[in-house]
Design an enzyme around this catalytic site. Structure first.
Site, PDB file in Angstrom:
ATOM      1  N   GLY B   7     -30.564  -7.732 -18.046  1.00  0.00           N
ATOM      2  CA  GLY B   7     -30.733  -8.711 -16.982  1.00  0.00           C
ATOM      3  C   GLY B   7     -30.211  -8.183 -15.663  1.00  0.00           C
ATOM      4  O   GLY B   7     -29.420  -7.225 -15.633  1.00  0.00           O
ATOM      5  N   HIS B   8     -30.647  -8.798 -14.573  1.00  0.00           N
ATOM      6  CA  HIS B   8     -30.121  -8.468 -13.252  1.00  0.00           C
ATOM      7  C   HIS B   8     -28.612  -8.711 -13.225  1.00  0.00           C
ATOM      8  O   HIS B   8     -28.133  -9.668 -13.841  1.00  0.00           O
ATOM      9  CB  HIS B   8     -30.819  -9.311 -12.186  1.00  0.00           C
ATOM     10  CG  HIS B   8     -32.255  -8.896 -11.948  1.00  0.00           C
ATOM     11  ND1 HIS B   8     -33.266  -9.237 -12.807  1.00  0.00           N
ATOM     12  CD2 HIS B   8     -32.821  -8.151 -10.959  1.00  0.00           C
ATOM     13  CE1 HIS B   8     -34.405  -8.730 -12.356  1.00  0.00           C
ATOM     14  NE2 HIS B   8     -34.169  -8.068 -11.237  1.00  0.00           N
ATOM     15  N   ALA B   9     -27.913  -7.840 -12.523  1.00  0.00           N
ATOM     16  CA  ALA B   9     -26.441  -7.894 -12.458  1.00  0.00           C
ATOM     17  C   ALA B   9     -25.870  -7.903 -13.887  1.00  0.00           C
ATOM     18  O   ALA B   9     -26.420  -7.236 -14.765  1.00  0.00           O
ATOM     19  CB  ALA B   9     -25.962  -9.072 -11.624  1.00  0.00           C
TER      20      ALA B   9
END
Lengths: 164, 139
Positions: B7-9
């Site tokens: 996932g993002h971040a």
């Protein structure tokens, strides 16, 4: 009624219950046996709307729970009982509802209680109810999530409150 | 089944922690972060390294955003048979459904099961209340 699972969890219907324990129970209904919730229309509505997919949720007091259990109309219904405390579970069992195993998931800390595990805190009344349940040969399975190891709650009670 | 979460971040790690709060330990969940300094190639390598090549057919990748870089990287790997499939839309209900079913299904079976129930993953109080009022009252 066919009892698939019985659990004490004072958060009642929440993540652990809707996802894991409801699937484990694989029952038609969740019956919440609690005088306190039964007397609170808003809490009742909140619990009913949070029912897991495909399951009915009913909120009753002990007396009504015993009557429903004995009603032949529900003979083939499967049920997952939820309680907020051991005293009402004990009352139901003493009223003739044959719960063999009681899973203890969560009882939050409040003033006058002692913490026995991260998720469970008890007062003297709770302790007395659990000891009575044990004498009725109810298997007391202390487990928050299904993959936790099973612990008999009496061991933890004796550690914190001293032996009976 | 091995589950790679991307996932993002740092959302993937957070989702794993959330799953463990509800479901219990999930040793087969492998979370990977994606930071602004990483590109498609770098992320692809990172995901590939996290996959056991012996278990490619038994590895499912969960990503957050359809056609985001984590999804695109995962999709490239699936096309090259480095993993079995990828689902975008990582959320707690999705992750829990995967955790519950991973031990009992093959990747194609699990994908079919999950995709048939996606309408259960987003709910709104006002709609749910309307629905539940149609149903019978207490006993």
């Amino acid at each position: 009624m066919i009892i698939k699972l019985a659990r004490i969890d004072d958060r009642l219907i929440h993540g652990q219950v809707t996802t894991v324990w409801s699937k484990e129970a694989n029952a038609n209904r969740i019956i919440i046996v609690s005088q306190e919730v039964f007397n609170d229309p808003i809490r009742k509505q909140l619990l009913k709307q949070a029912s897991p997919p495909g399951m009915k949720v009913n909120i009753v007091d002990v007396e009504k729970a015993i009557a429903v259990f004995n009603n032949p109309k529900y003979n083939d219904e499967t049920v997952f009982y939820l309680f907020t405390n051991p005293s009402e579970a004990l009352a139901l069992i003493e009223g003739g509802v044959p719960i063999k195993t009681l899973n203890i998931g969560g009882m939050q800390f409040k003033d006058g209680k002692k913490q026995i595990t991260k998720a469970v805190s008890l007062n003297e009344k709770d302790v007395a109810a659990f000891r009575k349940l044990a004498k009725l040969n109810v298997n007391l399975d202390l487990r928050v999530v299904k993959t936790d190891p099973t612990t008999n709650i009496l061991t933890k009670i004796d550690e914190t409150f001293g032996p009976e | 089944m091995d589950i790679i979460l991307v996932g993002h971040a740092n959302t993937a790690q957070a989702f794993k922690e959330a799953v463990e709060m509800v479901f219990g330990k999930v040793e087969n969940f492998h979370p990977l972060s994606f930071s602004p300094s990483e590109g498609l190639e770098e992320l692809t390598k990172k995901i590939e390294t996290a996959i056991n090549p012996q278990k490619a057919e038994d590895t499912l990748i969960l990503t957050d955003l359809f056609s985001g870089t984590p999804y695109n990287a995962a999709a490239g790997l699936v096309m090259h048979h480095k993993a079995a499939d990828v689902i975008a839309g990582m959320s707690l209900p999705l992750c829990l459904e995967v955790a519950l079913s991973a031990g009992q299904m093959t990747v194609p079976e699990l994908v079919k099961h999950v995709m048939a129930n996606t309408n259960e993953y987003v709910k709104c109080l006002s709609e749910v209340v309307q629905e539940s009022q149609k149903e019978e009252d207490d006993f």
